[in-house]
Motif scaffolding. Structure first.
Motif, PDB file in Angstrom:
ATOM      1  N   LYS A 145       0.819  -1.228   0.000  1.00 22.86           N
ATOM      2  CA  LYS A 145       0.000   0.000   0.000  1.00 22.86           C
ATOM      3  C   LYS A 145       0.845   1.266   0.000  1.00 22.86           C
ATOM      4  N   GLU A 146       2.086   1.174   0.459  1.00 20.75           N
ATOM      5  CA  GLU A 146       2.946   2.367   0.537  1.00 20.75           C
ATOM      6  C   GLU A 146       3.587   2.744  -0.799  1.00 20.75           C
ATOM      7  N   THR A 147       3.519   1.856  -1.794  1.00 18.94           N
ATOM      8  CA  THR A 147       4.146   2.158  -3.088  1.00 18.94           C
ATOM      9  C   THR A 147       3.334   3.220  -3.823  1.00 18.94           C
ATOM     10  N   LEU A 148       3.974   3.929  -4.729  1.00 14.64           N
ATOM     11  CA  LEU A 148       3.365   5.110  -5.340  1.00 14.64           C
ATOM     12  C   LEU A 148       2.789   4.868  -6.731  1.00 14.64           C
ATOM     13  N   GLU A 149       2.966   3.646  -7.265  1.00 15.38           N
ATOM     14  CA  GLU A 149       2.505   3.371  -8.630  1.00 15.38           C
ATOM     15  C   GLU A 149       0.982   3.359  -8.708  1.00 15.38           C
ATOM     16  N   THR A 150       0.464   3.927  -9.809  1.00 16.56           N
ATOM     17  CA  THR A 150      -0.981   3.888 -10.056  1.00 16.56           C
ATOM     18  C   THR A 150      -1.359   2.685 -10.917  1.00 16.56           C
ATOM     19  N   GLY A 151      -0.353   2.067 -11.529  1.00 16.23           N
ATOM     20  CA  GLY A 151      -0.588   0.849 -12.309  1.00 16.23           C
ATOM     21  C   GLY A 151      -0.020  -0.349 -11.590  1.00 16.23           C
ATOM     22  N   SER A 152       0.758  -1.170 -12.316  1.00 17.52           N
ATOM     23  CA  SER A 152       1.307  -2.400 -11.731  1.00 17.52           C
ATOM     24  C   SER A 152       2.706  -2.199 -11.171  1.00 17.52           C
ATOM     25  N   LEU A 153       3.032  -3.042 -10.189  1.00 19.56           N
ATOM     26  CA  LEU A 153       4.405  -3.227  -9.731  1.00 19.56           C
ATOM     27  C   LEU A 153       4.943  -4.476 -10.410  1.00 19.56           C
ATOM     28  N   SER A 154       6.247  -4.516 -10.696  1.00 15.87           N
ATOM     29  CA  SER A 154       6.893  -5.692 -11.289  1.00 15.87           C
ATOM     30  C   SER A 154       7.984  -6.145 -10.331  1.00 15.87           C
ATOM     31  N   LEU A 155       7.778  -7.309  -9.692  1.00 15.80           N
ATOM     32  CA  LEU A 155       8.714  -7.789  -8.670  1.00 15.80           C
ATOM     33  C   LEU A 155       9.152  -9.224  -8.961  1.00 15.80           C
ATOM     34  N   SER A 156      10.231  -9.647  -8.329  1.00 15.87           N
ATOM     35  CA  SER A 156      10.625 -11.054  -8.385  1.00 15.87           C
ATOM     36  C   SER A 156       9.770 -11.831  -7.383  1.00 15.87           C
ATOM     37  N   TRP A 157       9.612 -13.135  -7.609  1.00 17.21           N
ATOM     38  CA  TRP A 157       8.806 -13.925  -6.662  1.00 17.21           C
ATOM     39  C   TRP A 157       9.460 -13.954  -5.285  1.00 17.21           C
ATOM     40  N   GLU A 158      10.808 -13.861  -5.249  1.00 16.71           N
ATOM     41  CA  GLU A 158      11.491 -13.867  -3.949  1.00 16.71           C
ATOM     42  C   GLU A 158      11.099 -12.654  -3.107  1.00 16.71           C
ATOM     43  N   LYS A 159      10.992 -11.491  -3.791  1.00 19.20           N
ATOM     44  CA  LYS A 159      10.602 -10.266  -3.073  1.00 19.20           C
ATOM     45  C   LYS A 159       9.173 -10.380  -2.539  1.00 19.20           C
ATOM     46  N   VAL A 160       8.292 -10.962  -3.352  1.00 21.13           N
ATOM     47  CA  VAL A 160       6.899 -11.116  -2.924  1.00 21.13           C
ATOM     48  C   VAL A 160       6.821 -12.107  -1.760  1.00 21.13           C
ATOM     49  N   LEU A 161       7.571 -13.192  -1.832  1.00 21.80           N
ATOM     50  CA  LEU A 161       7.574 -14.190  -0.757  1.00 21.80           C
ATOM     51  C   LEU A 161       8.106 -13.596   0.543  1.00 21.80           C
ATOM     52  N   GLU A 162       9.171 -12.818   0.420  1.00 21.34           N
ATOM     53  CA  GLU A 162       9.793 -12.195   1.600  1.00 21.34           C
ATOM     54  C   GLU A 162       8.777 -11.360   2.379  1.00 21.34           C
ATOM     55  N   LYS A 163       7.965 -10.617   1.663  1.00 18.16           N
ATOM     56  CA  LYS A 163       7.006  -9.722   2.326  1.00 18.16           C
ATOM     57  C   LYS A 163       5.657 -10.394   2.569  1.00 18.16           C
ATOM     58  N   GLY A 164       5.242 -11.280   1.656  1.00 16.22           N
ATOM     59  CA  GLY A 164       3.869 -11.774   1.688  1.00 16.22           C
ATOM     60  C   GLY A 164       3.662 -13.218   2.074  1.00 16.22           C
ATOM     61  N   LYS A 165       4.719 -13.898   2.484  1.00 18.82           N
ATOM     62  CA  LYS A 165       4.616 -15.335   2.789  1.00 18.82           C
ATOM     63  C   LYS A 165       3.489 -15.647   3.768  1.00 18.82           C
ATOM     64  N   ASN A 166       3.311 -14.802   4.779  1.00 18.10           N
ATOM     65  CA  ASN A 166       2.335 -15.088   5.840  1.00 18.10           C
ATOM     66  C   ASN A 166       1.055 -14.254   5.735  1.00 18.10           C
ATOM     67  N   ALA A 167       0.825 -13.646   4.581  1.00 20.47           N
ATOM     68  CA  ALA A 167      -0.402 -12.844   4.416  1.00 20.47           C
ATOM     69  C   ALA A 167      -1.641 -13.711   4.622  1.00 20.47           C
ATOM     70  N   ASP A 168      -2.682 -13.098   5.165  1.00 16.24           N
ATOM     71  CA  ASP A 168      -3.921 -13.830   5.463  1.00 16.24           C
ATOM     72  C   ASP A 168      -4.692 -14.202   4.202  1.00 16.24           C
ATOM     73  N   PHE A 169      -4.706 -13.287   3.216  1.00 11.74           N
ATOM     74  CA  PHE A 169      -5.503 -13.504   2.004  1.00 11.74           C
ATOM     75  C   PHE A 169      -4.690 -13.168   0.765  1.00 11.74           C
ATOM     76  N   TRP A 170      -5.100 -13.803  -0.327  1.00 10.06           N
ATOM     77  CA  TRP A 170      -4.522 -13.539  -1.647  1.00 10.06           C
ATOM     78  C   TRP A 170      -5.705 -13.179  -2.539  1.00 10.06           C
ATOM     79  N   ILE A 171      -5.822 -11.888  -2.854  1.00  7.90           N
ATOM     80  CA  ILE A 171      -6.983 -11.389  -3.607  1.00  7.90           C
ATOM     81  C   ILE A 171      -6.552 -11.046  -5.039  1.00  7.90           C
ATOM     82  N   GLY A 172      -7.109 -11.755  -6.014  1.00  2.00           N
ATOM     83  CA  GLY A 172      -6.793 -11.490  -7.412  1.00  2.00           C
ATOM     84  C   GLY A 172      -5.518 -12.170  -7.842  1.00  2.00           C
TER      85      GLY A 172
END
Length: 303
Positions: free
Chosen positions: A197-224
């Motif tokens: 939510k803190e990122t400033l892009e109005t469109g998409s972010l492009s990340l590696s799966w490792e970066k997403v796992l690092e931050k989102g591994k324990n997220a409660d929900f995966w929406i979309g």
């Protein structure tokens, strides 16, 4: 009244009886204003999901005009619409110029540039003057706005603010909504903690799966989860997905399995017009105690 035609790009007599539109997002606005019978042509009709408009396509009351990037200008001119509603993608400009040279006005709709849910919904007012239905459009939007704002207030009463990840990989890049995007605004209004939510892009972010796992591994929900409709499909595409808690706990939700009969995704067509329905879907998923009896329009559990 005498008009100086040289002072205008085009003059359109209203109410319009014959028009062509070019985006599925235009269809719900026409239906809401009860003027869908004025639509005579559309490029890529297969992407239209609305049952009401599909019946008119099947009855050949709406002509197929080829695909959007190479719309058949000869067919458009033969239909002789009073106006063509375009949207401003640069490679289409030559097509629109050809249509305008045939004395058919082209009017650009910019609903796709809006970054807020209610901002997109307000574009129903864009169509209203062509049909002398401004009062009706104001009423339609006011009702949607009221419904949306009531849902935001309801979401604020939730006890928990669950964490959320979104998107999926295409090849080796994980695409997910930027923090200032339309999709992120929905999650904020649904009282969710979208982890980007803190990122400033109005469109998409492009990340590696490792970066997403690092931050989102324990997220409660995966929406979309992008184009995925099943857990088996996700696993087959990449074993990386199985490392996320939301995947393990079967808390992944998608709009990709809500389709019209010819395969168009209803979300892309109707969600911009009905953000209140999107928000209620998300509240039902994230805070089921608040909207226990809600029937989802767009977001469903993965199969």
């Amino acid at each position: 009244i005498t008009l100086n035609k040289d002072a205008y790009d085009a003059i359109i007599s209203v109410p319009v009886e014959r028009l062509v539109v070019t985006s599925t997002t235009h269809i719900p606005a026409l239906e809401a204003l009860s003027v869908e019978d004025k639509l005579v042509g559309f490029p890529d009709t297969q992407y239209i999901s609305s049952e009401k408009t599909r019946k008119r396509i099947d009855a050949e009351a709406i002509k197929e005009l080829g695909n959007n990037e190479a719309m058949n200008t000869e067919m458009v001119i033969a239909l002789n619409p009073e106006v063509v509603i375009g949207f401003g993608i640069s490679n289409q400009n030559s097509i629109y110029e050809t249509i305008q040279r045939a004395n058919i006005p082209v009017v650009y709709n910019g609903d796709w540039t809006e970054e807020t849910p209610l901002g997109k919904a307000e574009w129903v007012k864009f169509f209203a003057p062509f049909f002398q239905k401004e009062v009706m459009a104001d009423s339609i939007f006011t009702n949607i706005q009221q419904s949306y704002e009531e849902a935001v207030l309801l979401a604020k009463t939730a006890i928990k603010t669950p964490t959320v990840i979104s998107g999926a990989m295409y090849k080796d890049v994980w695409y997910l909504p930027g923090g200032k995007s339309w999709a992120a605004q929905f999650l904020k209004d649904a009282n969710a903690d979208y982890l980007w939510k803190e990122t400033l892009e109005t469109g998409s972010l492009s990340l590696s799966w490792e970066k997403v796992l690092e931050k989102g591994k324990n997220a409660d929900f995966w929406i979309g989860a992008s184009q995925f409709t099943s857990y088996t499909g996700m696993t087959a595409a990449s074993a990386h997905y199985t490392q996320f808690r939301a995947f393990e706990q079967k808390q992944v939700f998608t709009f990709a399995n809500t389709k019209g009969k010819t395969g168009g995704l209803l979300y892309y067509e109707l969600a911009p017009q009905r953000p209140d329905w999107v928000l209620k879907d998300l509240i039902h998923i994230l805070h089921p105690e608040l909207l226990a009896d809600h029937q989802s329009y767009f977001f469903k559990p993965l199969e």
